[in-house]
Structures are given as structure tokens and as C-alpha cells.
Scaffold this motif. Structure first.
Motif, PDB file in Angstrom:
ATOM      1  N   THR A  43      -9.721  39.933 -17.799  1.00  0.00           N
ATOM      2  CA  THR A  43      -8.534  39.758 -18.621  1.00  0.00           C
ATOM      3  C   THR A  43      -8.856  39.971 -20.091  1.00  0.00           C
ATOM      4  O   THR A  43      -7.988  39.851 -20.935  1.00  0.00           O
ATOM      5  CB  THR A  43      -7.934  38.355 -18.416  1.00  0.00           C
ATOM      6  N   VAL A  44     -10.113  40.307 -20.404  1.00  0.00           N
ATOM      7  CA  VAL A  44     -10.486  40.552 -21.792  1.00  0.00           C
ATOM      8  C   VAL A  44      -9.917  41.889 -22.254  1.00  0.00           C
ATOM      9  O   VAL A  44      -9.267  41.990 -23.292  1.00  0.00           O
ATOM     10  CB  VAL A  44     -12.019  40.522 -21.965  1.00  0.00           C
ATOM     11  N   LEU A  45     -10.150  42.948 -21.488  1.00  0.00           N
ATOM     12  CA  LEU A  45      -9.641  44.260 -21.853  1.00  0.00           C
ATOM     13  C   LEU A  45      -8.155  44.408 -21.552  1.00  0.00           C
ATOM     14  O   LEU A  45      -7.449  45.129 -22.246  1.00  0.00           O
ATOM     15  CB  LEU A  45     -10.412  45.353 -21.107  1.00  0.00           C
ATOM     16  N   TYR A  46      -7.674  43.776 -20.515  1.00  0.00           N
ATOM     17  CA  TYR A  46      -6.300  43.901 -20.080  1.00  0.00           C
ATOM     18  C   TYR A  46      -5.695  42.510 -19.919  1.00  0.00           C
ATOM     19  O   TYR A  46      -5.800  41.915 -18.850  1.00  0.00           O
ATOM     20  CB  TYR A  46      -6.219  44.667 -18.758  1.00  0.00           C
ATOM     21  N   PRO A  47      -5.084  41.986 -20.971  1.00  0.00           N
ATOM     22  CA  PRO A  47      -4.484  40.651 -20.858  1.00  0.00           C
ATOM     23  C   PRO A  47      -3.445  40.620 -19.739  1.00  0.00           C
ATOM     24  O   PRO A  47      -2.730  41.594 -19.524  1.00  0.00           O
ATOM     25  CB  PRO A  47      -3.821  40.453 -22.224  1.00  0.00           C
ATOM     26  N   VAL A  48      -3.384  39.517 -19.041  1.00  0.00           N
ATOM     27  CA  VAL A  48      -2.452  39.370 -17.930  1.00  0.00           C
ATOM     28  C   VAL A  48      -1.536  38.182 -18.176  1.00  0.00           C
ATOM     29  O   VAL A  48      -1.856  37.272 -18.931  1.00  0.00           O
ATOM     30  CB  VAL A  48      -3.199  39.200 -16.587  1.00  0.00           C
ATOM     31  N   ASP A  49      -0.382  38.205 -17.499  1.00  0.00           N
ATOM     32  CA  ASP A  49       0.549  37.082 -17.591  1.00  0.00           C
ATOM     33  C   ASP A  49       0.172  36.028 -16.546  1.00  0.00           C
ATOM     34  O   ASP A  49      -0.863  36.151 -15.869  1.00  0.00           O
ATOM     35  CB  ASP A  49       1.995  37.556 -17.443  1.00  0.00           C
ATOM     36  N   GLU A  50       1.013  35.020 -16.402  1.00  0.00           N
ATOM     37  CA  GLU A  50       0.713  33.924 -15.474  1.00  0.00           C
ATOM     38  C   GLU A  50       0.664  34.384 -14.022  1.00  0.00           C
ATOM     39  O   GLU A  50       0.074  33.721 -13.177  1.00  0.00           O
ATOM     40  CB  GLU A  50       1.729  32.779 -15.656  1.00  0.00           C
ATOM     41  N   GLU A  51       1.258  35.535 -13.726  1.00  0.00           N
ATOM     42  CA  GLU A  51       1.209  36.090 -12.366  1.00  0.00           C
ATOM     43  C   GLU A  51       0.116  37.140 -12.209  1.00  0.00           C
ATOM     44  O   GLU A  51       0.115  37.890 -11.234  1.00  0.00           O
ATOM     45  CB  GLU A  51       2.574  36.680 -12.009  1.00  0.00           C
ATOM     46  N   LYS A  52      -0.804  37.195 -13.175  1.00  0.00           N
ATOM     47  CA  LYS A  52      -1.930  38.138 -13.177  1.00  0.00           C
ATOM     48  C   LYS A  52      -1.461  39.588 -13.128  1.00  0.00           C
ATOM     49  O   LYS A  52      -1.954  40.403 -12.350  1.00  0.00           O
ATOM     50  CB  LYS A  52      -2.909  37.826 -12.040  1.00  0.00           C
ATOM     51  N   ARG A  53      -0.490  39.894 -13.993  1.00  0.00           N
ATOM     52  CA  ARG A  53       0.016  41.252 -14.123  1.00  0.00           C
ATOM     53  C   ARG A  53      -0.234  41.741 -15.550  1.00  0.00           C
ATOM     54  O   ARG A  53      -0.064  41.006 -16.511  1.00  0.00           O
ATOM     55  CB  ARG A  53       1.515  41.309 -13.828  1.00  0.00           C
ATOM     56  N   CYS A  54      -0.630  43.015 -15.665  1.00  0.00           N
ATOM     57  CA  CYS A  54      -0.849  43.652 -16.966  1.00  0.00           C
ATOM     58  C   CYS A  54       0.454  44.307 -17.422  1.00  0.00           C
ATOM     59  O   CYS A  54       1.088  45.020 -16.644  1.00  0.00           O
ATOM     60  CB  CYS A  54      -1.895  44.759 -16.862  1.00  0.00           C
ATOM     61  N   LEU A  55       0.827  44.102 -18.670  1.00  0.00           N
ATOM     62  CA  LEU A  55       1.982  44.785 -19.239  1.00  0.00           C
ATOM     63  C   LEU A  55       1.549  46.190 -19.640  1.00  0.00           C
ATOM     64  O   LEU A  55       0.600  46.367 -20.409  1.00  0.00           O
ATOM     65  CB  LEU A  55       2.514  44.031 -20.456  1.00  0.00           C
ATOM     66  N   CYS A  56       2.228  47.194 -19.121  1.00  0.00           N
ATOM     67  CA  CYS A  56       1.885  48.587 -19.388  1.00  0.00           C
ATOM     68  C   CYS A  56       3.100  49.330 -19.915  1.00  0.00           C
ATOM     69  O   CYS A  56       4.181  49.268 -19.320  1.00  0.00           O
ATOM     70  CB  CYS A  56       1.413  49.279 -18.116  1.00  0.00           C
ATOM     71  N   ALA A  57       2.916  50.033 -21.008  1.00  0.00           N
ATOM     72  CA  ALA A  57       3.961  50.917 -21.522  1.00  0.00           C
ATOM     73  C   ALA A  57       3.902  52.223 -20.738  1.00  0.00           C
ATOM     74  O   ALA A  57       2.826  52.689 -20.358  1.00  0.00           O
ATOM     75  CB  ALA A  57       3.753  51.179 -23.003  1.00  0.00           C
ATOM     76  N   ILE A  58       5.051  52.789 -20.495  1.00  0.00           N
ATOM     77  CA  ILE A  58       5.142  54.088 -19.833  1.00  0.00           C
ATOM     78  C   ILE A  58       5.539  55.088 -20.912  1.00  0.00           C
ATOM     79  O   ILE A  58       6.625  54.991 -21.476  1.00  0.00           O
ATOM     80  CB  ILE A  58       6.180  54.065 -18.700  1.00  0.00           C
ATOM     81  N   ARG A  59       4.654  56.021 -21.198  1.00  0.00           N
ATOM     82  CA  ARG A  59       4.905  56.972 -22.276  1.00  0.00           C
ATOM     83  C   ARG A  59       4.830  58.405 -21.768  1.00  0.00           C
ATOM     84  O   ARG A  59       4.050  58.725 -20.879  1.00  0.00           O
ATOM     85  CB  ARG A  59       3.883  56.783 -23.394  1.00  0.00           C
ATOM     86  N   SER A  60       5.634  59.224 -22.392  1.00  0.00           N
ATOM     87  CA  SER A  60       5.568  60.664 -22.194  1.00  0.00           C
ATOM     88  C   SER A  60       5.189  61.280 -23.529  1.00  0.00           C
ATOM     89  O   SER A  60       5.454  60.698 -24.581  1.00  0.00           O
ATOM     90  CB  SER A  60       6.925  61.207 -21.739  1.00  0.00           C
ATOM     91  N   LEU A  61       4.573  62.436 -23.467  1.00  0.00           N
ATOM     92  CA  LEU A  61       4.264  63.178 -24.694  1.00  0.00           C
ATOM     93  C   LEU A  61       5.149  64.412 -24.746  1.00  0.00           C
ATOM     94  O   LEU A  61       5.282  65.141 -23.751  1.00  0.00           O
ATOM     95  CB  LEU A  61       2.797  63.598 -24.729  1.00  0.00           C
TER      96      LEU A  61
END
Length: 182
Positions: A43-61
Motif C-alpha cells: 500500500t506504499v506505492l498504491y494507496p488503498v481504501d478500506e476495501e483494499k481497492r486502488c483508485l485509478c484514473a482512466i486517461r486517454s491521450l
């Protein structure tokens, strides 16, 4: 070159590159790193919420140069199964008309769509319900004038989905590439 991931752009010669945030989802950490073992589930590189899920942005270029408007990945779109979207707590930033308007473009102005792979969060936005039909079964291209690209390796991978990722692929897109040359 550095891309600013907050929806800003940079210019290199005649080419302008724009990062477009299409939405957010929360991916369970074990889904993201199922092959990596416990030491990678940090969880150091990828912080997680209480349900152990990573918040990820979905981006297009979006690459703009002369008359070319090239989109890399198309986001989630509106046709992905709602149960899958609920599982990932998906939040949209808008449809492609809305996302392209600040850049002076409409979906019909996109000349090429390059899909890095066929997971739903990268390719789902390439298709939409047919206008005036409102049916999820009748789909049309979101970017009707674009050439749509996917590598043979990624196409084959999607046709032979691994056991751990069946929800990840978006089957509605297959009509884009069936009966096409390699």
C-alpha cells in the motif's frame, strides 16, 4: 518529454499531446497484482481504501498534428455491464462529445483510435448505442471516421482470455476487428 496528468497538454514541434481524464475506478489490489505475490501488494506505492481497492484514473491521450487527431485508448463508455462497473465503483467524467468539446473537437473529428489492449477501461468508449435506437444491442462506432487499430498480439490475447481476467474484456468491440487484415 513529460505529460501532465491533470488534463493539460504539451507541445512538441507541430504535435500537441493532451491527456484526457475519462473517469475513475477502484481496482481491488489483488486484481491488479495477482501474479506479483504479497511483497508487491504494497500500500506504499498504491494507496488503498478500506476495501483494499486502488483508485485509478482512466486517461486517454489525444495527439493533434495538422489534420490528424489520434486518440490512444477510448475509456469505458456506456455499454459495459453495470455489474462490472459497480464492482469497480466506476465514475465517468462524461461522454466523448463532452470530453472533446474543450479541445474544439467532436468524435467525428478523430482520425485514428489506437487501442493498447481490449480491457473494457481502454476500449469500451470506442462504441456506443446507436442513436435514436437506445438499444444496447445496436452499437455504432463512437468515432465514425476513425481507423481503429489494435495489435495482433492483443487481439489474440483478448480472444483467449486468461482465467483471472474474464471481466476485463469488452466483447462488444469484436465486430470492429473481425474480418480485418492483420
Amino acid at each position: 518529454m513529460i505529460i501532465n496528468y491533470f488534463g493539460r497538454a504539451f507541445q512538441s514541434g507541430s504535435m500537441k499531446v493532451i491527456s484526457i481524464n475519462t473517469g475513475f475506478l477502484r481496482i481491488p489490489v489483488e486484481d491488479m497484482f495477482s501474479d506479483a505475490g504479497e511483497e508487491r501488494n504494497s500500500t506504499v506505492l498504491y494507496p488503498v481504501d478500506e476495501e483494499k481497492r486502488c483508485l485509478c484514473a482512466i486517461r486517454s491521450l489525444l495527439f493533434r498534428s495538422g489534420s490528424m487527431n489520434i486518440l490512444i485508448d477510448a475509456g469505458v463508455g456506456t455499454l459495459v455491464d453495470q455489474k462490472v462497473l459497480a464492482h469497480y465503483d466506476y465514475r465517468s467524467e462524461g461522454d466523448w462529445d463532452t470530453l472533446l468539446r474543450p479541445h474544439g473537437l467532436a468524435p467525428a473529428d478523430i482520425t485514428d483510435v489506437i487501442l493498447t489492449h481490449l480491457h473494457f477501461d481502454h476500449c469500451g468508449g470506442a462504441v456506443r448505442s446507436a442513436p435514436d435506437l437506445g438499444s444496447r444491442e445496436e452499437v455504432v462506432l463512437t468515432f465514425p471516421n476513425a481507423i481503429h487499430w489494435i495489435s495482433r498480439v492483443q487481439w489474440d490475447w483478448a480472444q483467449n482470455a486468461q482465467e483471472r481476467e474474464p471481466d476485463s474484456f469488452f466483447e462488444t468491440l469484436s465486430f470492429l476487428f473481425s474480418n480485418r487484415e492483420s
